[in-house]
Design a protein around this motif. Structure first.
Motif, PDB file in Angstrom:
ATOM      1  N   GLN A  81       5.945   4.943  -7.979  1.00 39.42           N
ATOM      2  CA  GLN A  81       4.819   5.875  -8.052  1.00 39.42           C
ATOM      3  C   GLN A  81       5.290   7.219  -7.509  1.00 39.42           C
ATOM      4  O   GLN A  81       6.164   7.259  -6.634  1.00 39.42           O
ATOM      5  N   ILE A  99       1.182   3.616 -11.988  1.00 48.19           N
ATOM      6  CA  ILE A  99       2.265   2.724 -11.605  1.00 48.19           C
ATOM      7  C   ILE A  99       3.257   2.590 -12.761  1.00 48.19           C
ATOM      8  O   ILE A  99       2.862   2.311 -13.897  1.00 48.19           O
ATOM      9  N   HIS A 141      -2.155  -3.712  -3.076  1.00 42.94           N
ATOM     10  CA  HIS A 141      -2.156  -4.260  -4.428  1.00 42.94           C
ATOM     11  C   HIS A 141      -0.955  -5.168  -4.591  1.00 42.94           C
ATOM     12  O   HIS A 141       0.060  -5.023  -3.886  1.00 42.94           O
ATOM     13  N   SER A 181      -4.444   3.119  -4.759  1.00 41.77           N
ATOM     14  CA  SER A 181      -3.092   2.619  -4.474  1.00 41.77           C
ATOM     15  C   SER A 181      -2.633   2.969  -3.062  1.00 41.77           C
ATOM     16  O   SER A 181      -1.793   2.267  -2.492  1.00 41.77           O
ATOM     17  N   SER A 182      -3.177   4.053  -2.501  1.00 41.21           N
ATOM     18  CA  SER A 182      -2.734   4.484  -1.172  1.00 41.21           C
ATOM     19  C   SER A 182      -3.679   4.066  -0.050  1.00 41.21           C
ATOM     20  O   SER A 182      -3.381   4.306   1.118  1.00 41.21           O
ATOM     21  N   ASN A 215      -1.864   6.566  -8.238  1.00 35.31           N
ATOM     22  CA  ASN A 215      -2.500   5.465  -8.956  1.00 35.31           C
ATOM     23  C   ASN A 215      -1.885   5.182 -10.322  1.00 35.31           C
ATOM     24  O   ASN A 215      -2.323   4.267 -11.016  1.00 35.31           O
ATOM     25  N   VAL A 267       0.280  -5.816 -12.261  1.00 33.64           N
ATOM     26  CA  VAL A 267      -0.342  -5.375 -11.016  1.00 33.64           C
ATOM     27  C   VAL A 267      -1.646  -6.140 -10.861  1.00 33.64           C
ATOM     28  O   VAL A 267      -2.471  -6.177 -11.788  1.00 33.64           O
ATOM     29  N   MET A 322       7.981  -1.537  -9.294  1.00 33.54           N
ATOM     30  CA  MET A 322       6.928  -0.565  -9.024  1.00 33.54           C
ATOM     31  C   MET A 322       7.531   0.748  -8.584  1.00 33.54           C
ATOM     32  O   MET A 322       8.364   0.791  -7.694  1.00 33.54           O
ATOM     33  N   ILE A 330      -4.192   2.189 -11.741  1.00 37.63           N
ATOM     34  CA  ILE A 330      -4.992   1.359 -10.843  1.00 37.63           C
ATOM     35  C   ILE A 330      -5.841   2.278  -9.971  1.00 37.63           C
ATOM     36  O   ILE A 330      -5.811   3.498 -10.132  1.00 37.63           O
ATOM     37  N   LYS A 342       0.876  -1.175   0.000  1.00 35.93           N
ATOM     38  CA  LYS A 342       0.000   0.000   0.000  1.00 35.93           C
ATOM     39  C   LYS A 342       0.910   1.220   0.000  1.00 35.93           C
ATOM     40  O   LYS A 342       1.848   1.305   0.800  1.00 35.93           O
ATOM     41  N   TYR A 348       2.088  -6.357  -6.686  1.00 36.28           N
ATOM     42  CA  TYR A 348       3.040  -5.954  -7.725  1.00 36.28           C
ATOM     43  C   TYR A 348       3.942  -7.145  -8.021  1.00 36.28           C
ATOM     44  O   TYR A 348       4.598  -7.682  -7.113  1.00 36.28           O
TER      45      TYR A 348
END
Length: 348
Positions: free
Chosen positions: A242, A250, A279, A274-275, A248, A294, A240, A271, A208, A281
């Motif tokens: 971000q 990626i 998810h 994401s926070s 969101n 993802v 990954m 996606i 997360k 990865y």
């Protein structure tokens, strides 16, 4: 009188019929209620999960195990063996004798020795022990981001507990706004260098991500020959990345000679949440190809061959940077942000 008797005789079967129908309605079985589901996940990495479903007025239970497998279980009690590791949403429908239903779902995360597509789990950290991360699996890069990592990052990486710790079943890497050794922020950068590396297979990370503007969470790998060959000759695989300015979105990227820095070879996917949600990865890596995904959805594939530096052992890195060439400007009101990791698993 004769006609009256005939009419009465004709009416009597109708009366009995109506009475019978009314009786049937009155005896219809009640709908099931109060459905509960429990799931006991085996700790031996066998993939076994013991499910127990109960509901008032239920006579059978239809299980959807979340992987395309379905089974009707009259008792509601079943142990199912998942052939592959993963997170599954299990749906159970309880049925009454009259056919009425009630449904409920439960999510399970399973580690199976079979691994994805018959692979075997060769290394993992489930982050189940509170305190500092396992020192047999992780070390740290420490120091200023701007001076040591070439990305003009703003943080000072530490191994302090307020920047990196394990609690309640997850690893937490936290960036904090504070003056520390000349830097305006602190954070942590963990790596398995010298403790674990691998060549080919699958790596899965459930995470997360932070939401603050200027945050730059990353899950990535470097070639084992980093100290001798240098970068980018060693190769870099960014599973990954971000940035807070594009929540969101990626990024999955490869860096190697001819494709380094801003010229990295990569792609992106969008996606949701994401926070706020975990998810999965994933990197699937072989001598023939490198696939980024993802939540099971592949968004970038690169053919691999012996001209590329991706045919040697790589080690794992988890970090949260602030600002820099990728993270960009930091929100002046930022105080802290956390990348939370549920597990890291490697299969071969």
């Amino acid at each position: 009188m004769k006609y009256l008797k005939i009419i009465l005789i004709l009416l009597m079967p109708m009366a009995f019929s109506n009475c019978s129908k009314s009786s049937s309605n009155g005896n219809m079985s009640p709908a099931p209620t109060d459905l509960t589901i429990s799931a006991a996940i085996s700790t031996d990495n066998s993939g076994n999960v013991a499910f127990t479903a109960t509901a008032t007025n239920a006579v059978s239970y239809d299980y959807d195990f979340g992987n395309g497998t379905f089974q009707t279980v009259p008792s509601g009690i079943i142990t199912y063996k998942y052939p592959s590791s993963g997170t599954y949403t299990v749906n159970v429908i309880a049925k009454s004798s009259g056919g009425q239903t009630i449904a409920k779902s439960v999510q399970v995360t399973v580690v199976s020795n079979g691994g994805p597509a018959g692979m075997t789990l060769v290394w993992s950290d489930e982050f189940n022990t509170d305190g500092a991360p396992d020192p047999s699996k992780w070390g740290y890069d420490t120091g200023t981001g701007g001076g040591g990592w070439g990305n003009n990052e703003l943080e000072y990486y530490t191994s302090r507990s307020n920047n990196v710790n394990v609690s309640n079943g997850t690893l937490k890497i936290t960036a904090v706004k504070e003056n520390y050794n000349g830097s305006a922020y602190t954070s942590a950068r963990m790596l398995s260098n010298g403790k674990f590396s691998f060549k080919y297979g699958r790596i899965e990370i459930s995470a997360k991500l932070p939401a603050g503007l200027g945050t730059w969470p990353a899950i990535w790998m470097l070639g084992n020959n980093f100290s001798t060959a240098g970068w980018p000759n060693c190769g870099e695989i960014d599973i990954m990345e971000q940035r807070g300015s594009e929540l969101n979105k990626i990024f999955g990227t490869l860096h190697y000679p001819g494709h380094s820095g801003a010229n990295g070879r990569g792609s992106t996917t969008i996606i949701q949440n994401s926070s706020t949600q975990f998810h999965l990865y994933t990197l699937d890596w072989s001598a023939a190809s490198i696939n980024f995904s993802v939540d099971g959805n592949v968004f970038f594939t690169v053919p691999n061959d012996n001209t590329l530096p991706f045919n040697q052992n790589f080690f794992v890195i988890l970090n949260l940077a602030m600002g820099g060439s990728f993270g960009g400007s930091v929100d002046p009101n930022f105080t802290s942000g956390t990348m939370e990791v549920d597990y890291v698993r490697v299969y071969q």
